[in-house]
Write a protein that holds these residues in place. Structure first.
Motif, PDB file in Angstrom:
ATOM      1  N   ALA A  58      -8.050  -1.293  10.315  1.00 33.39           N
ATOM      2  CA  ALA A  58      -6.740  -0.903   9.796  1.00 33.39           C
ATOM      3  C   ALA A  58      -6.710   0.608   9.543  1.00 33.39           C
ATOM      4  O   ALA A  58      -7.703   1.192   9.098  1.00 33.39           O
ATOM      5  CB  ALA A  58      -6.435  -1.644   8.494  1.00 33.39           C
ATOM      6  N   MET A  59      -5.568   1.222   9.863  1.00 30.85           N
ATOM      7  CA  MET A  59      -5.429   2.655   9.603  1.00 30.85           C
ATOM      8  C   MET A  59      -5.243   2.878   8.114  1.00 30.85           C
ATOM      9  O   MET A  59      -4.405   2.224   7.494  1.00 30.85           O
ATOM     10  CB  MET A  59      -4.207   3.211  10.320  1.00 30.85           C
ATOM     11  CG  MET A  59      -4.290   3.086  11.816  1.00 30.85           C
ATOM     12  SD  MET A  59      -5.731   3.933  12.491  1.00 30.85           S
ATOM     13  CE  MET A  59      -5.863   3.052  14.046  1.00 30.85           C
ATOM     14  N   GLU A 113      -2.509   2.493  16.346  1.00 39.32           N
ATOM     15  CA  GLU A 113      -2.269   1.227  15.636  1.00 39.32           C
ATOM     16  C   GLU A 113      -0.952   0.611  16.113  1.00 39.32           C
ATOM     17  O   GLU A 113      -0.836  -0.588  16.310  1.00 39.32           O
ATOM     18  CB  GLU A 113      -2.225   1.457  14.122  1.00 39.32           C
ATOM     19  CG  GLU A 113      -2.008   0.146  13.347  1.00 39.32           C
ATOM     20  CD  GLU A 113      -2.051   0.333  11.831  1.00 39.32           C
ATOM     21  OE1 GLU A 113      -1.227   1.108  11.309  1.00 39.32           O
ATOM     22  OE2 GLU A 113      -2.899  -0.297  11.183  1.00 39.32           O
ATOM     23  N   HIS A 129       6.997   3.935  12.204  1.00 39.64           N
ATOM     24  CA  HIS A 129       5.541   3.758  12.077  1.00 39.64           C
ATOM     25  C   HIS A 129       4.837   5.090  11.834  1.00 39.64           C
ATOM     26  O   HIS A 129       3.838   5.146  11.119  1.00 39.64           O
ATOM     27  CB  HIS A 129       4.952   3.072  13.308  1.00 39.64           C
ATOM     28  CG  HIS A 129       3.572   2.544  13.053  1.00 39.64           C
ATOM     29  ND1 HIS A 129       3.352   1.313  12.492  1.00 39.64           N
ATOM     30  CD2 HIS A 129       2.355   3.124  13.194  1.00 39.64           C
ATOM     31  CE1 HIS A 129       2.043   1.150  12.325  1.00 39.64           C
ATOM     32  NE2 HIS A 129       1.420   2.227  12.759  1.00 39.64           N
TER      33      HIS A 129
END
Ligand SMILES: Cc1cc2nc3c(=O)[nH]c(=O)nc-3n(C[C@H](O)[C@H](O)[C@H](O)COP(=O)(O)OP(=O)(O)OC[C@H]3O[C@@H](n4cnc5c(N)ncnc54)[C@H](O)[C@@H]3O)c2cc1C
Ligand code: FES
Ligand code: FES
Lengths: 156, 272
Positions: A58-59, A113, A129
């Motif tokens: 996960a970022m 991502e 995003h």
């Protein structure tokens, strides 16, 4: 007296063990101890996104996580994306989606991502995003172009 | 902009965490996603003696459905709420609001319990919980207490939470098919804190209207709720906002907040 703890973390596929001051954030550990200076530091309070990197898939903000919290985790930085980011890297260059490059490692992390998550070539969704990443140079247009190119290229 | 020195503990159980928090010599503070606490520590607005990292407490994570409630563990991250079918189906107001809460990378670590415990007047979650008549369960070394959302948010960064207590669960009544919900916020940049925002729920013609970012806390607009319950117009509902305890912030002074609260309520009601 500085409190330190020993951590073991896999960074870009290689395991590193080190005693870290518990107050040290992850991005400082990567830059100062491991010499991985690709992740940048801008604001140190989560606003600019320059430090965005991947932890366990996960970022996250590297400046808002302590190095000690990465114990046992898998960290991937801009130095370790390899082929995963090849298309994005090429599109950023084609579209001139960077000038000074300061935001680029974080932008690529966030864009990756989005692309890997199956995001569509929808400019509004891409902007949403990437909304947590500041770019002071390019005005975002060309960054969104680059992300669209990659998605459209992959779907055709 | 580096945090001051502190000690760090990552307890393996809730009981262990509560014992650390109860130890007065430690001056301990819980660490959830760190998306607010870490910046506060970097600015030295917070200087805890010991950080009690809750990240290993699996008991505090997860989204379940029981007794007519959507039950969300305090350590559940925003990203898990975004991806949850239970939330989409049974707590649609949350689903509407989640994309507006911070940015993707922040949602990957920020937790619902952290937002509830912090009670930032500009945060969405407290207002959402007010509109949904949610219950907040709190644990301490002594036991467990449950608060209604309306009694929980007391002021700027001030809640009913006492020293040594942990938020453990947030419970939201399951939405009925006839329930209607709306959410609207005005922010300068998508994902940033809003300049004004509102969450509205209508159940059996009873309205709950909760604002954020217009006062020192998330608050219900009881007068506007009454107008709407009686079938009053949007204009009358907006007029009923005049007596709210507005406060200004860095973005906007009170007259602007008053104006924006009317704008967001109008837009939310139009979408209801
Ligand atoms: C750039 C940026 C933009 C943001 N935008 C928004 C936004 O638009 N809207 C919004 O709502 N938020 C926003 N946030 C904040 C983010 O969503 C919050 O971090 C989150 O809501 C708090 O959760 P956390 O898990 O990170 O808590 P932490 O930062 O870990 O903790 C916050 C506080 O709560 C306490 N605490 C945490 N968990 C518990 C618990 N279970 N019991 C008792 N006390 C506890 C901590 O001791 C601390 O005082 C933003 C953050 C950043 C960095
Ligand atoms: S340095 Fe981490 S978000 Fe700016
Ligand atoms: S290329 Fe300079 S900050 Fe983005």
């Amino acid at each position: 007296m500085t409190d330190t703890q020993t951590i073991s973390v896999t960074v870009n596929g290689e395991t590193a063990s080190a005693a870290v001051p518990v107050r040290q954030n992850l991005v400082d550990f990567l830059r100062n101890t491991l010499g991985l200076t690709g992740s940048h530091v801008g604001c140190e309070h989560g606003v600019c996104g320059a430090c965005t990197l991947e932890v366990d898939g996960a970022m996250v903000r590297g400046c808002l996580m302590l190095a000690v919290q990465a114990d046992g985790a898998k960290v991937t930085t801009i130095e370790g994306y390899g082929d995963r980011a090849a298309a994005l890297r090429a599109a950023f260059i084609d579209r001139n989606a960077l000038q000074c490059g300061y935001c680029t490692p974080g932008m690529l992390a966030s864009a990756l991502e989005y692309v890997e998550g199956g995001g569509g070539a929808d400019r509004a969704a891409i902007r949403e995003h990437l909304s947590g990443n500041y770019c002071r140079c390019t005005g975002y247009q060309s960054i969104v172009d680059a992300v669209c190119d990659v998605i459209e290229g992959e779907s055709s | 902009m580096k945090a001051a020195e502190f000690l760090y503990e990552r307890p393996a159980s809730v009981a262990e965490a509560l014992a650390l928090l109860a130890d007065e010599d430690r001056d301990a503070t819980p660490l959830a996603g760190g998306q607010s606490l870490m910046p506060m520590m970097n600015f030295r607005l917070a200087q805890p003696g010991t950080l009690v990292d809750l990240s290993a407490l699996e008991d505090l994570r997860g989204i379940t459905l029981s007794d007519g409630m959507v039950r969300i563990g305090a350590m559940t991250r925003y990203v898990e709420l975004v991806r949850s079918g239970v939330v989409a189906d049974h707590a649609p107001l949350l689903a509407m609001a989640l994309p507006h809460i911070a940015h993707a990378a922040v949602r990957n670590r920020g937790t619902i319990g952290g937002s509830v415990a912090l009670a930032d007047p500009a945060a969405e979650m407290p207002a959402l919980l007010l509109a949904l008549d949610a219950q907040i369960t709190v644990q301490s070394a002594e036991g467990t207490t449950t608060h209604g959302a309306t009694d929980f948010f007391l002021g700027m960064y001030e809640t009913a939470l006492e020293e040594g207590e942990l938020v453990s669960e947030i419970a939201i009544p399951v939405a009925a098919p006839t329930d209607r919900f709306a959410f609207y916020e005005l922010a300068r940049r998508h994902g940033d804190y809003a300049m004004a925002g509102v969450a509205v729920a209508r159940r059996d013609n009873a309205h709950r209207v909760a604002f954020f970012s217009i006062s020192d806390r998330a608050l219900r607009a009881f007068d506007a709720e009454e107008v709407l319950d009686k079938g009053g117009s949007v204009i009358d509902a907006v007029a009923a906002l005049a007596e709210l305890p507005y406060s200004g912030d860095l973005n906007a002074a009170i007259p602007t907040k008053k104006h924006l609260s009317g704008v967001v309520l109008t837009r939310a009601l139009e979408a209801l």
